[in-house]
Design an enzyme around this catalytic site. Structure first.
Site, PDB file in Angstrom:
ATOM      1  N   GLN A  73       0.234 -19.889  16.318  1.00  0.00           N
ATOM      2  CA  GLN A  73      -0.361 -19.949  14.968  1.00  0.00           C
ATOM      3  C   GLN A  73      -0.379 -18.587  14.272  1.00  0.00           C
ATOM      4  O   GLN A  73      -0.560 -18.493  13.079  1.00  0.00           O
ATOM      5  CB  GLN A  73      -1.817 -20.435  15.053  1.00  0.00           C
ATOM      6  CG  GLN A  73      -1.956 -21.847  15.564  1.00  0.00           C
ATOM      7  CD  GLN A  73      -3.384 -22.149  16.017  1.00  0.00           C
ATOM      8  OE1 GLN A  73      -4.196 -22.597  15.233  1.00  0.00           O
ATOM      9  NE2 GLN A  73      -3.680 -21.904  17.284  1.00  0.00           N
ATOM     10  N   ASP A  76      -8.047 -16.486  10.177  1.00  0.00           N
ATOM     11  CA  ASP A  76      -9.282 -17.292  10.236  1.00  0.00           C
ATOM     12  C   ASP A  76      -9.881 -17.609   8.862  1.00  0.00           C
ATOM     13  O   ASP A  76     -10.694 -18.531   8.739  1.00  0.00           O
ATOM     14  CB  ASP A  76     -10.350 -16.569  11.076  1.00  0.00           C
ATOM     15  CG  ASP A  76      -9.883 -16.296  12.488  1.00  0.00           C
ATOM     16  OD1 ASP A  76      -8.986 -17.012  12.962  1.00  0.00           O
ATOM     17  OD2 ASP A  76     -10.415 -15.358  13.121  1.00  0.00           O
ATOM     18  N   ARG A 134      -4.664 -37.190  25.143  1.00  0.00           N
ATOM     19  CA  ARG A 134      -3.916 -35.982  25.471  1.00  0.00           C
ATOM     20  C   ARG A 134      -4.464 -34.810  24.652  1.00  0.00           C
ATOM     21  O   ARG A 134      -5.060 -35.007  23.595  1.00  0.00           O
ATOM     22  CB  ARG A 134      -2.430 -36.140  25.126  1.00  0.00           C
ATOM     23  CG  ARG A 134      -1.689 -37.118  26.018  1.00  0.00           C
ATOM     24  CD  ARG A 134      -1.569 -36.634  27.448  1.00  0.00           C
ATOM     25  NE  ARG A 134      -0.770 -37.515  28.282  1.00  0.00           N
ATOM     26  CZ  ARG A 134      -1.209 -38.611  28.884  1.00  0.00           C
ATOM     27  NH1 ARG A 134      -2.464 -39.001  28.730  1.00  0.00           N
ATOM     28  NH2 ARG A 134      -0.407 -39.336  29.636  1.00  0.00           N
ATOM     29  N   VAL A 154       0.850  -1.201   0.000  1.00  0.00           N
ATOM     30  CA  VAL A 154       0.000   0.000   0.000  1.00  0.00           C
ATOM     31  C   VAL A 154       0.883   1.247   0.000  1.00  0.00           C
ATOM     32  O   VAL A 154       0.678   2.181  -0.786  1.00  0.00           O
ATOM     33  CB  VAL A 154      -0.943   0.006   1.233  1.00  0.00           C
ATOM     34  CG1 VAL A 154      -1.610   1.357   1.393  1.00  0.00           C
ATOM     35  CG2 VAL A 154      -1.986  -1.106   1.118  1.00  0.00           C
ATOM     36  N   GLY A 193      -9.550  -8.180  10.096  1.00  0.00           N
ATOM     37  CA  GLY A 193     -10.576  -9.212   9.962  1.00  0.00           C
ATOM     38  C   GLY A 193     -11.979  -8.627  10.062  1.00  0.00           C
ATOM     39  O   GLY A 193     -12.183  -7.417   9.866  1.00  0.00           O
TER      40      GLY A 193
HETATM   41  O1  F6P Z   1      -9.099 -13.560  14.606  1.00  0.00           O
HETATM   42  C1  F6P Z   1      -7.836 -14.102  14.804  1.00  0.00           C
HETATM   43  C2  F6P Z   1      -7.780 -14.866  16.109  1.00  0.00           C
HETATM   44  O2  F6P Z   1      -6.471 -15.400  16.221  1.00  0.00           O
HETATM   45  C3  F6P Z   1      -8.830 -15.948  16.280  1.00  0.00           C
HETATM   46  O3  F6P Z   1      -8.513 -17.133  15.591  1.00  0.00           O
HETATM   47  C4  F6P Z   1      -8.845 -16.102  17.771  1.00  0.00           C
HETATM   48  O4  F6P Z   1     -10.092 -16.566  18.216  1.00  0.00           O
HETATM   49  C5  F6P Z   1      -8.590 -14.699  18.277  1.00  0.00           C
HETATM   50  O5  F6P Z   1      -7.991 -14.004  17.197  1.00  0.00           O
HETATM   51  C6  F6P Z   1      -7.722 -14.612  19.488  1.00  0.00           C
HETATM   52  O6  F6P Z   1      -7.647 -13.259  19.860  1.00  0.00           O
HETATM   53  P1  F6P Z   1      -6.639 -12.648  20.936  1.00  0.00           P
HETATM   54  O7  F6P Z   1      -5.294 -12.531  20.272  1.00  0.00           O
HETATM   55  O8  F6P Z   1      -7.225 -11.325  21.254  1.00  0.00           O
HETATM   56  O9  F6P Z   1      -6.596 -13.601  22.079  1.00  0.00           O
END
Ligand code: F6P
Length: 324
Positions: free
Chosen positions: A256, A131, A248, A26, A105
């Site tokens: 992630q 997501d 477990r 951008v 998002g």
């Molecule tokens: O929207 C991205 C995300 O990583 C979701 O997968 C997860 O539910 C949420 O954000 C976690 O948010 P935070 O970083 O505020 O705990």
């Protein structure tokens, strides 16, 4: 529409690998168009605190390969109110910012849409979330990297699961969407995925057990989407209902969201960032840049944030059949 001379750019909500590549695209495309670019730090929250500085091409050097977001991000409750929108608009105007490009998002783009609806400020959205839950785009920035991170982790969990003949419930992110769970399950050769899109219809755990997964295999991996109690919930149920199994849980959590963006995410972010600037040049407003069949498209933000993005039945069939 008045001529655009300067734009503001922000990242908001959960960070996602590839956001930096989008910021770079951008910034450089806008400077190429002879616009001024203002970086708004810490998303909507930072905007309300006037955390704004001009960006140069050098400011975005050496960031395409970095995870996270150099602009930082936040979740803001203050911005969500009509007073928050008013304050945000006043600050935007005080910097003579003519348009906004928002990378984020669902929540972040909903905020963008509300601001654009209440005030005369063109907004372009870029989908940035691991997501992959935004309607109208096949992929969101960060999703591919997160998917690969999960698969790498599950491969490792598989080694110990096999050695001990255990069932592992591996919890992944995704908020209300099961894209990460379903596709990581396919890619990692997991025995099942438990996703929110299915949870109201059937008892997915009972189906998994009924299929007699343990008859032919000594270890199993079930990927569970974080919603509705996640992996802990299912592990507890197995412990109670099928005490013969050694169970477990592994919750992958925020790892992630980190790491170097994949080549796919860097290219996607570069294309989307440039397309966002082009959309403003063409006089578009209040659209989200998407990708469909490898073509860049514009989707009305209202649609992108409101409509459900279903998981293809074909993906569910692939996992069901190949995990026998
Ligand atoms: O929207 C991205 C995300 O990583 C979701 O997968 C997860 O539910 C949420 O954000 C976690 O948010 P935070 O970083 O505020 O705990």
């Amino acid at each position: 529409m008045p001529e655009i001379k300067s734009i503001g750019i922000l990242t908001s909500g959960g960070d996602a690998p590839g956001m930096n590549a989008a910021i770079r695209a951008v910034t450089r495309a806008a400077i190429f168009a002879r616009w001024k670019v203002y970086g708004i730090h810490r998303g909507w929250e930072g905007l309300l605190h006037d955390e704004i500085s001009e960006m140069t091409t050098e400011d975005v050097s050496n960031i395409i390969q970095r995870g996270g977001t150099i602009l930082k991000t936040a979740r803001s409750t203050e911005f969500m109110s009509p007073e928050g929108h008013r304050k945000a608009y006043d600050i935007i105007r005080s910097h003579s910012i003519d348009a906004l490009i928002v990378i984020g998002g669902n929540g972040s783009l909903t905020g963008a849409q509300d601001l654009a609806r209440e005030y005369d400020i063109p907004v372009i959205g870029i989908p940035g979330t691991i997501d992959n839950d935004l309607y109208g785009t096949d992929a969101t920035i960060g999703y591919d990297t997160a998917l690969n991170t999960i698969v790498e982790c599950v491969d490792k969990i598989r080694d110990t699961a096999t050695s001990h003949d255990r069932i592992f419930f591996v919890e992944v992110m995704g908020r209300d969407a099961g894209f990460l769970a379903q596709n990581s399950a396919i890619a990692a050769g997991a025995e099942a995925a438990i996703i929110p899109e299915d949870s109201t219809d059937i008892d997915q755990l009972a189906v998994f057990i009924k299929r007699g997964i343990r008859k032919s295999k000594n270890s199993s991996i079930v990927i569970v989407s974080e919603k509705d109690g996640g992996a802990m919930h299912y592990a507890e149920r197995v412990r109670k209902e099928y005490p013969q199994f050694d169970v477990r849980v592994s919750i992958l959590g925020h790892l992630q969201r980190g790491g170097k963006p994949s080549a796919y995410d860097r290219i996607l972010a570069s294309r989307m960032g440039m397309a966002a600037v082009e959309a403003l040049q063409e006089g578009q407003r209040n659209v989200m840049i998407g990708i469909h069949n490898d073509k860049i498209i514009n989707v009305p933000i209202t649609k992108a944030v409101k409509m459900d993005k279903p998981i293809a039945q074909e993906l569910i069939n692939v996992l069901d059949t190949l995990s026998i």
